[in-house]
Every structure is written in structure tokens, then in C-alpha cells.
Design an enzyme around this catalytic site. Structure first.
Site, PDB file in Angstrom:
ATOM      1  N   ASP A   1     -12.042   7.050   6.677  1.00 16.96           N
ATOM      2  CA  ASP A   1     -11.153   5.908   6.915  1.00 16.96           C
ATOM      3  C   ASP A   1     -10.489   6.056   8.278  1.00 16.96           C
ATOM      4  OD1 ASP A   1      -9.528   3.688   6.490  1.00 16.96           O
ATOM      5  OD2 ASP A   1      -8.003   4.847   5.432  1.00 16.96           O
TER       6      ASP A   1
ATOM      7  N   ASP B   1      -9.575  -3.069   1.862  1.00 13.04           N
ATOM      8  CA  ASP B   1      -9.635  -2.521   3.218  1.00 13.04           C
ATOM      9  C   ASP B   1     -11.027  -1.936   3.367  1.00 13.04           C
ATOM     10  OD1 ASP B   1      -9.553  -0.487   5.317  1.00 13.04           O
ATOM     11  OD2 ASP B   1      -7.380  -0.776   5.355  1.00 13.04           O
TER      12      ASP B   1
ATOM     13  N   HIS C   1      -8.459  -6.259   4.712  1.00 13.79           N
ATOM     14  CA  HIS C   1      -8.094  -5.476   5.887  1.00 13.79           C
ATOM     15  C   HIS C   1      -9.406  -5.105   6.546  1.00 13.79           C
ATOM     16  CE1 HIS C   1      -3.777  -3.879   4.935  1.00 13.79           C
ATOM     17  NE2 HIS C   1      -3.832  -5.183   5.050  1.00 13.79           N
TER      18      HIS C   1
ATOM     19  N   LYS D   1      -7.128   2.857  -2.070  1.00 14.77           N
ATOM     20  CA  LYS D   1      -7.971   3.585  -1.133  1.00 14.77           C
ATOM     21  C   LYS D   1      -8.604   4.778  -1.824  1.00 14.77           C
ATOM     22  CE  LYS D   1      -6.279   5.945   2.540  1.00 14.77           C
ATOM     23  NZ  LYS D   1      -5.480   6.068   3.782  1.00 14.77           N
TER      24      LYS D   1
ATOM     25  N   HIS E   1     -11.707   1.760   2.899  1.00 15.07           N
ATOM     26  CA  HIS E   1     -11.175   2.434   1.723  1.00 15.07           C
ATOM     27  C   HIS E   1     -12.175   2.602   0.590  1.00 15.07           C
ATOM     28  CE1 HIS E   1      -6.667   1.728   2.814  1.00 15.07           C
ATOM     29  NE2 HIS E   1      -7.381   2.246   3.792  1.00 15.07           N
TER      30      HIS E   1
ATOM     31  N   ASP F   1     -10.159   4.058  10.829  1.00 12.84           N
ATOM     32  CA  ASP F   1      -9.492   2.910  11.450  1.00 12.84           C
ATOM     33  C   ASP F   1      -9.906   2.680  12.897  1.00 12.84           C
ATOM     34  OD1 ASP F   1      -7.616   1.735   9.369  1.00 12.84           O
ATOM     35  OD2 ASP F   1      -7.081   3.845   9.238  1.00 12.84           O
TER      36      ASP F   1
ATOM     37  N   TRP G   1       0.872  -1.180   0.000  1.00 17.75           N
ATOM     38  CA  TRP G   1       0.000   0.000   0.000  1.00 17.75           C
ATOM     39  C   TRP G   1       0.899   1.217   0.000  1.00 17.75           C
ATOM     40  CZ3 TRP G   1      -0.258   3.818   3.942  1.00 17.75           C
ATOM     41  CH2 TRP G   1      -1.094   4.888   3.600  1.00 17.75           C
TER      42      TRP G   1
ATOM     43  N   GLU H   1      -3.105  -2.724  -2.415  1.00 21.43           N
ATOM     44  CA  GLU H   1      -4.251  -2.148  -1.695  1.00 21.43           C
ATOM     45  C   GLU H   1      -4.579  -0.731  -2.161  1.00 21.43           C
ATOM     46  OE1 GLU H   1      -3.477  -1.776   2.494  1.00 21.43           O
ATOM     47  OE2 GLU H   1      -5.475  -1.056   2.970  1.00 21.43           O
TER      48      GLU H   1
ATOM     49  N   ASP I   1      -6.953  -4.303  10.171  1.00 23.35           N
ATOM     50  CA  ASP I   1      -6.197  -3.068   9.999  1.00 23.35           C
ATOM     51  C   ASP I   1      -6.928  -1.904  10.652  1.00 23.35           C
ATOM     52  OD1 ASP I   1      -4.541  -1.037   9.287  1.00 23.35           O
ATOM     53  OD2 ASP I   1      -5.071  -1.011   7.167  1.00 23.35           O
TER      54      ASP I   1
END
Ligand code: RNT
Ligand code: ZN
Length: 418
Positions: A293, A258, A285, A227, A261, A295, A186, A225, A325
């Protein structure tokens, strides 16, 4: 909870599920063998061990300053093992390049070697963990806004060299553990404001990746990956979803999804069946985006449930790698691991317990009411009794019992860190 109660509840659940054609013992056996790749970076807010002292860059951010983050490799390992002791089933550990064992050495990213991970490989073996890996393009003086797509050939070369070396490290990990190491690429590359060179940066990224992937390895698998945007890079992302789907489909590479993303109402679960028809496997992820995003720690919500159900409905348990993630710095970090991993496994278990044969029978017969009714009723089948049985069998705390244990570890260990 008393063992006797767990057994009783399980026996009732088993019977209840059997009535809709589901074998709970078989589901448990499957769940036991599905590894979840724990991301090492939740333990220290994506800091790593480069001794560089710089900030987290690359458009990602760990917010919060809850005390007790891991400050070195020993603390990080101890925290991960602690977290693992509260998580049932099989696990892997996902490392980033910045978590190498560099000691006092100043090892720049284009100098990293497998020897910097020899300690990790030995440690992982000792603890029955398999390793996955990531190159690290962020938090470095040469990160800037563009790494592998940088028009400056010297900077591009630096990151190409870094990523190539990371693949060689992943290969060593895979060899040592007798199981392929999944290596994720990524890169944060993008632009804060409008760019008039969208094509050029993407062409450069494609060229860099082709060079990086030119070496064939047998013990590692590559994934890429995408996003939507990073903080400070809002207007353009070089490695967009379209870019990597095109790249993965044309080059036979694994695309990493992810869950943070994509646009907020986009279903990540819906992407699996398309990708699996055109790319070899899928890497996940699993995260929790809150408005962006962000997380946040993964929880058992509709998005995660849909995603896990889709893996099972696609018959793709052997083709989808499940990794986590997220990086929440505002709560107990070991607790964050435990909550997120258990939530993912709970979703997976519910997916494995779905009365799929019956549902498909209804669908084939055009029985829409019956299909919807069973989907609704299945939501309240006693999956939690099966979950408790799973935790008990795996020798980890049942239900909320891990809260007190993590509090104890906080009192004894993490709260004493400066
Ligand atoms: C960033 C990506 C990436 C990172 C980790 C640290 O938006 O999700 O996977 O979170 O590599
Ligand atoms: Zn990610």
C-alpha cells in the site's frame, strides 16, 4: 497544440466512435460532470496544521523529501488551486480533520468544532469546490495501535468524541455547499504481532461505530474504509474488508474501496457490482500500490481502467464517489496531483467511450470471439483525441504542456520554501 489540430483529430475520432455506436459528445458532457475529490494531503505529506510537530503514524508513510511542500494553510490552498488549474472538469476537495484552521490555538481532537472549518467552507465556496471530510485517528499521542477499538474506555471515548465531532463538521460543510459532504472513517487499528483477541477488538469497533453513527444527519454521508495491514501493524487489522462489508451491509453505510488496500492480485473493480447490491453507494480512494500500500501517484494502468470501466458498466456513475488517495513526497507535489487526477479522468473517459451496447449484444448472443475482438479493438480507438478536446474545452493545458508550467511554479514559488 494548435486548436485547429485538436478539432480535426476530434472530428475523425467522433466519426470513428460513431461507427461502433458511441457518441463522443455525450461522453464529454458526462465527463465534465463527474467530480473527482482531490485529497488535500498530497500537498504536504499528510502533515496538517495542528502545530503538534509529531511524526506521521498509523501505519502509513510518505516517503521522499522533495523540496517545496506546503507549510501552512495559505500555501496548501495556493498549491491546490494551482494543481486544479491544470485539471479539466469538476473537482471536490477532500479534507482531513488535522487540516482545520486552528491558528495558534491548541485544539485537541476531541475539541474540534465546525468553526475550525469555517474558513475552508468560505474558501471552497469562493473557488467553486465542494468539500469532503475525514476524521483523523493517526499522528496523535493517543493514536497508539488502537483507537476506536481500544479496550481502555478513556481512549475509546476520546476517539468516539473526535469522530462524532467530525460528523457534525461534515454536516455543516454539506449544508453550506447544498450537496452532501462525504465523510470517510478510516482508523489504523491493528496489531504488529499475533493477537489472541481478534473478536474483542472488532466487537469494540462495532460498538464505537454504532455510537458514532447514532446521530442522523441529512447533509453528510458516512463511509468506512478497510485495509489489509499498516506498517508496524502487519499481523491484524481490526477494520478488515470483511468487517466493513458486514458493517456497511447491515447498517446501510458506504464502504470505501482504496485500491491499495487489497491483496496485490485482487481486482478492486470486481467488488463494485457486489457492494452496490448491498450497500447504498461506494466511495473510491484511487491510488497505486507498488508491491504494498505504497500510495504511489495514480497512473493510467489496467487496474484504474478496469475500475472506471466497471463503474460505467454497472450504470453506477451516480452511486460511486471518486476520490484520490496517494502521497508521494519524492516528486513535485503539484505535479503529483495533476498526473493522478488526469490519469483517473483519462480512464474514466475511456470507460465512457466503451462500445458497451455492441459488446452486450455480442455477449447476449453468446458470441465470445466477437466480444473479445471488440474489447481488444476498442483499446486502440482514438480516445486521446477526445481527451485533448476535453482539455481544450475546459481551458487547461493539452497534453504535456503542463510540465513547463509546473516547472515555472516550482521556480517561482515552491523552490523558495525553506
Ligand atoms: C490509509 C488510508 C486512508 C489515508 C488517508 C490519509 O491507509 O488509505 O484513507 O490514506 O485518510
Ligand atoms: Zn485511503
Amino acid at each position: 497544440m494548435k486548436n485547429e489540430l485538436i478539432e480535426k483529430a476530434y472530428a475523425i475520432a467522433k466519426e470513428r466512435y460513431a461507427a461502433v455506436g458511441v457518441d463522443t459528445d455525450a461522453a464529454l458532457e458526462q465527463l465534465r460532470n463527474i467530480p473527482i475529490s482531490l485529497h488535500c494531503w498530497q500537498a504536504d505529506d499528510v502533515t496538517g496544521f495542528e502545530n503538534r510537530g509529531g511524526d506521521l503514524t498509523g501505519g502509513i508513510q510518505a516517503t521522499g523529501n522533495y523540496p517545496g511542500k506546503a507549510r501552512n494553510i495559505d500555501e496548501l490552498r495556493a498549491d491546490i488551486l494551482k494543481a486544479r488549474s491544470y485539471i479539466p472538469g469538476t473537482h471536490r476537495l477532500n479534507l482531513h480533520e488535522i487540516y482545520g484552521e486552528f491558528g495558534d490555538e491548541q485544539v485537541d481532537r476531541d475539541q474540534v468544532e465546525p468553526r475550525h472549518f469555517a474558513g475552508w467552507i468560505a474558501w471552497a465556496k469562493e473557488h467553486g469546490l465542494k468539500l469532503d471530510f475525514n476524521s483523523t485517528s493517526f499522528s496523535h499521542p493517543k493514536s497508539g495501535d488502537l483507537s476506536l477499538s481500544n479496550p481502555d474506555p478513556a481512549i475509546r471515548r476520546f476517539w468516539i468524541e473526535h469522530t462524532k465531532r467530525c460528523r457534525a463538521i461534515a454536516e455543516e460543510m454539506g449544508k453550506a455547499q447544498g450537496d452532501p459532504c462525504i465523510m470517510n472513517v478510516w482508523v489504523h487499528d491493528g496489531s504488529k504481532d499475533q493477537t489472541v483477541n481478534r473478536m474483542e477488538y472488532r466487537r469494540l469497533l462495532k460498538e464505537s461505530l454504532d455510537e458514532i453513527f447514532a446521530t442522523k444527519y441529512d447533509h453528510m454521508k458516512d463511509c468506512i474504509e478497510s485495509k489489509v495491514f499498516g506498517i508496524g501493524l502487519e499481523s491484524y487489522t481490526v477494520g478488515s474488508n470483511d468487517f466493513y462489508i458486514g458493517y456497511g451491509a447491515s447498517r446501510g453505510k458506504i464502504v470505501t474501496l482504496d485500491t491499495g488496500h487489497f491483496h496485490p492480485t485482487e481486482s478492486v473493480a470486481d467488488k463494485l457490482s457486489s457492494l452496490l447490491l448491498f450497500t447504498p453507494e461506494v466511495m473510491l480512494h484511487v491510488s497505486r500500490p507498488v508491491r504494498w500500500d505504497s500510495d504511489h501517484v495514480t497512473i493510467m494502468n489496467d487496474e484504474t481502467l478496469d475500475l472506471m470501466k466497471e463503474i460505467v458498466r454497472c450504470g453506477a456513475l451516480d452511486k460511486v464517489h471518486i476520490g484520490l488517495d496517494y502521497f508521494d513526497a519524492s516528486i513535485n507535489r503539484i505535479g503529483a496531483y495533476v498526473i493522478g487526477t488526469r490519469a483517473t479522468q483519462k480512464c474514466l473517459l475511456q470507460a465512457l467511450l466503451e462500445p458497451l451496447a455492441k459488446l452486450r449484444e455480442y455477449e447476449a448472443a453468446g458470441k465470445g470471439f466477437e466480444r473479445l475482438a471488440l474489447l481488444e479493438e476498442a483499446k486502440s480507438l482514438p480516445w486521446n483525441a477526445v481527451w485533448d478536446k476535453f482539455c481544450a474545452e475546459c481551458g487547461v493545458p493539452v497534453g504535456e504542456a503542463y510540465i513547463a508550467e509546473i516547472q515555472q511554479y516550482e521556480r517561482d514559488v515552491t523552490s523558495k520554501r525553506g
